[in-house]
Design an enzyme around this catalytic site. Sequence first.
Site, PDB file in Angstrom:
ATOM      1  N   GLY A  86      31.388  38.252  37.229  1.00 26.90           N
ATOM      2  CA  GLY A  86      31.899  39.396  37.971  1.00 26.90           C
ATOM      3  C   GLY A  86      33.143  39.039  38.759  1.00 26.90           C
ATOM      4  N   GLU A 107      32.428  28.510  39.986  1.00 27.12           N
ATOM      5  CA  GLU A 107      32.910  29.567  39.077  1.00 27.12           C
ATOM      6  C   GLU A 107      34.262  29.170  38.487  1.00 27.12           C
ATOM      7  OE1 GLU A 107      30.760  33.395  41.223  1.00 27.12           O
ATOM      8  OE2 GLU A 107      32.796  32.883  41.783  1.00 27.12           O
TER       9      GLU A 107
END
Length: 223
Positions: A86, A107
Amino acid sequence: MNQDEMKRAVAAAAIEEVKNSILDGEIIGIGTGSTANHFIDLLADYKQDIRGTVASSEASANRLRGHGIEVLDLNSTGSIAVYVDGADESNERLELIKGGGAALTREKIVAAASQRFICIADESKLVNQLGAFPLPVEVIPMARSYVARELVKLGGNPVYREGVTTDNGNIILDVYDFMIATPMKTEEQINNITGVVCNGLFALRPADVLLLGTANGVKTLKP
Ligand code: 5RP
C-alpha cells in the site's frame, strides 16, 4: 463502496496481477498495512501454490504465518519477482509516501530487491503533490534531536511519533508542513542526514503499477 471495500477490491486485483508469479512458484514480496492485510488474506487461498513470501514487517510476517504461508529471509531468496504494498500517498508518477505503519525501511528494502512493485491503494491516496501526509523518517534514537533540527532546515516540521519503536529498534519522526516539489531530490537530501536510517519517500524506486480503488472500480495507473 467505502474505503475498506476499495482496499479489498485493489487487493483482489493485485492477486490477479500476480497470479502467474504465484503459479510459476516465484517469491512474492509482501507489504504492510490494512490494504496489504487484505492482500495477505486473499493470498491464503493460494498457499499450496506459493513457493514463499518475504515480509516487510513482523506484523505482516505474523499474519502470513497465521495463514500457513511460508515467510522467507530475504538473504536466502535472491531477487524477488514482485512486491505488493500500500501507500499513504501517490502522485501520478507513482512516487510515493509510505511509512504510516512505521515499516518504511523494510518496505524500501523489499521494494529495492523486487523486479516489479505493484502499489495498491484507495483513491484518497492519489494526490497532485506529495506532502499533505506527514513524511515518516526512521532515525537512530540518539540522533533524534539532531535529525529534527536538520529537517527543520529543509523546511519541514518534524514531530516525534510517541510510543513507536520500529522493527529495527529505531524511532520515527513525522515531518509535517512539507510540500514536496522534487521528491527524488528530497529523498536524497534526507538520506544524507547522519542518523537517518530511511525516509518514507519512494521516488528513487517508485511503484511500477498503481492499482487504485475508486467508486467506479479499480483503475490501473502506470507512470
Ligand atoms: C506502512 C505503509 C502502508 O503501506 C501505508 O501506511 C498504507 O497503509 P494502509 O494500507 O493501512 O492505508 O507504508 O508502513
